[in-house]
Design a protein around this motif. Structure first.
Motif, PDB file in Angstrom:
ATOM      1  N   PHE A 299       1.844   2.788  -3.642  1.00 57.28           N
ATOM      2  CA  PHE A 299       1.826   3.403  -4.448  1.00 57.28           C
ATOM      3  C   PHE A 299       1.327   4.621  -3.928  1.00 57.28           C
ATOM      4  O   PHE A 299       0.570   5.784  -4.268  1.00 57.28           O
ATOM      5  CB  PHE A 299       0.559   2.543  -4.658  1.00 57.28           C
TER       6      PHE A 299
ATOM      7  N   ARG B 148       1.164  -1.283   0.228  1.00 57.86           N
ATOM      8  CA  ARG B 148       0.111   0.066  -0.134  1.00 57.86           C
ATOM      9  C   ARG B 148       0.711   1.106   0.350  1.00 57.86           C
ATOM     10  O   ARG B 148       0.639   2.367  -1.028  1.00 57.86           O
ATOM     11  CB  ARG B 148      -0.827  -0.275   0.817  1.00 57.86           C
TER      12      ARG B 148
ATOM     13  N   ARG C 146      -4.695   7.296  -5.250  1.00 58.90           N
ATOM     14  CA  ARG C 146      -4.456   7.045  -6.726  1.00 58.90           C
ATOM     15  C   ARG C 146      -3.579   5.915  -6.817  1.00 58.90           C
ATOM     16  O   ARG C 146      -2.307   6.035  -6.511  1.00 58.90           O
ATOM     17  CB  ARG C 146      -4.548   7.955  -7.434  1.00 58.90           C
ATOM     18  N   PHE C 147      -4.266   5.230  -6.851  1.00 59.01           N
ATOM     19  CA  PHE C 147      -2.930   3.830  -7.692  1.00 59.01           C
ATOM     20  C   PHE C 147      -1.682   4.077  -9.107  1.00 59.01           C
ATOM     21  O   PHE C 147      -2.548   4.655 -10.480  1.00 59.01           O
ATOM     22  CB  PHE C 147      -3.818   2.326  -8.154  1.00 59.01           C
ATOM     23  N   SER C 148      -0.893   4.792  -8.587  1.00 54.86           N
ATOM     24  CA  SER C 148       0.186   5.226  -8.959  1.00 54.86           C
ATOM     25  C   SER C 148       1.507   4.378  -9.472  1.00 54.86           C
ATOM     26  O   SER C 148       1.987   4.310  -8.556  1.00 54.86           O
ATOM     27  CB  SER C 148       0.125   6.518  -9.502  1.00 54.86           C
TER      28      SER C 148
END
Length: 277
Positions: free
Chosen positions: A36, A33, A53-55
């Motif tokens: 990201f 976690r 946001r998942f980047s």
């Protein structure tokens, strides 16, 4: 009444297993976690459990910042050599202790096992001075050569497995004209796949995660391993936790992949070697 009691015990065991599993998996969840998130999100209070946001920006930045491709290659080379070395040496030495009869065999085996009680910190300085005197400093030699001489734990593990193989196979092969090397290579080794896979998995995990060995013997930046590379993101006053967690996540993937690939043989090797809890 008895069935109700057994049901309660079973439910209690399941609850305990779930609690322990969550406890064990929580650090892994925290690492993934955080990989990201930005540094600010990681340290924010109250705790933010899911990234906004998942980047993959952290992964891109981490792997372009340093020569991580080189570090991965260095670690891979050391791991492969160690796995081959420990599997060959441990299986060969264990064959001698389990299948051959010679004077003082039990005494020599007891002496071998006694080396497990010597702390690594006691051997650290003498080994470093020896390797430095023979020109092994700042090379992969101190991290790879010892694997071809086996370790007490690996030899014990494989020997325990060999002891469960009936000696009638040896006797039948000797009657047919085979020598002991043929018995070792063509009969015992193929039957000992679970034990050898167990040695391989243990070796992979220990070598891939090894920090002290590379720290002692490797000074050249081009020779560093992934475990040492993680230090690049930790400063005295400020640490780049987002990049550190991104690299740590990638480093963890090969270990998970190796374990699941060899899971069947690994569990079988642990069971038949008598190492299960």
């Amino acid at each position: 009444m008895k069935s109700k009691k057994q049901k309660r015990v079973k439910i209690t065991c399941y609850i305990l297993l779930i609690v322990i599993s969550i406890t064990m998996l929580f650090p892994f969840f925290w690492m993934v976690r955080s990989a990201f998130m930005t540094n600010r999100e990681i340290t924010t209070v109250p705790i933010k459990w899911i990234p906004s946001r998942f980047s993959f920006d952290n992964f891109k930045e981490a792997f372009t910042k340093d020569s991580f491709g080189r570090y991965f290659l260095n670690s891979a080379v050391i791991v492969v050599v160690n796995m081959v070395g420990y599997i060959l040496s441990s299986s060969f030495i264990a064959f001698g202790f389990s299948r051959l009869k010679f004077k003082g065999r039990n005494i020599w085996f007891a002496l071998l096992l006694s080396t497990m009680m010597i702390p690594y910190t006691v051997l650290m300085i003498p080994q470093f001075l020896i390797w430095q005197s023979v020109g092994g400093y700042n090379t992969f030699l101190p991290l790879t050569v010892p694997c071809f001489f086996g370790t007490a734990f690996n030899v014990f593990l494989v020997k325990q497995f060999y002891s469960g193989i009936p000696k009638e196979y040896d006797e039948a092969a000797l009657v047919d004209g085979a020598n002991y090397f043929t018995i070792y290579a063509k009969i015992i080794m193929p039957m000992a796949k679970p034990a050898l896979c167990t040695v391989g998995v243990f070796t992979f995990m220990n070598t891939w995660n090894d920090f002290m060995g590379p720290l002692l013997y490797l000074d050249d930046q081009k020779l560093k391993t992934v475990s040492l590379a993680l230090q690049n993101f930790m400063g005295q006053h400020n640490s780049q936790w987002n990049l550190l967690m991104a690299v740590a996540t990638v480093i963890t993937i090969p270990m998970i992949a190796v374990y699941f690939a060899a899971q069947k043989y690994f569990i079988e090797g642990i069971t038949f070697s008598g190492l299960k809890g």
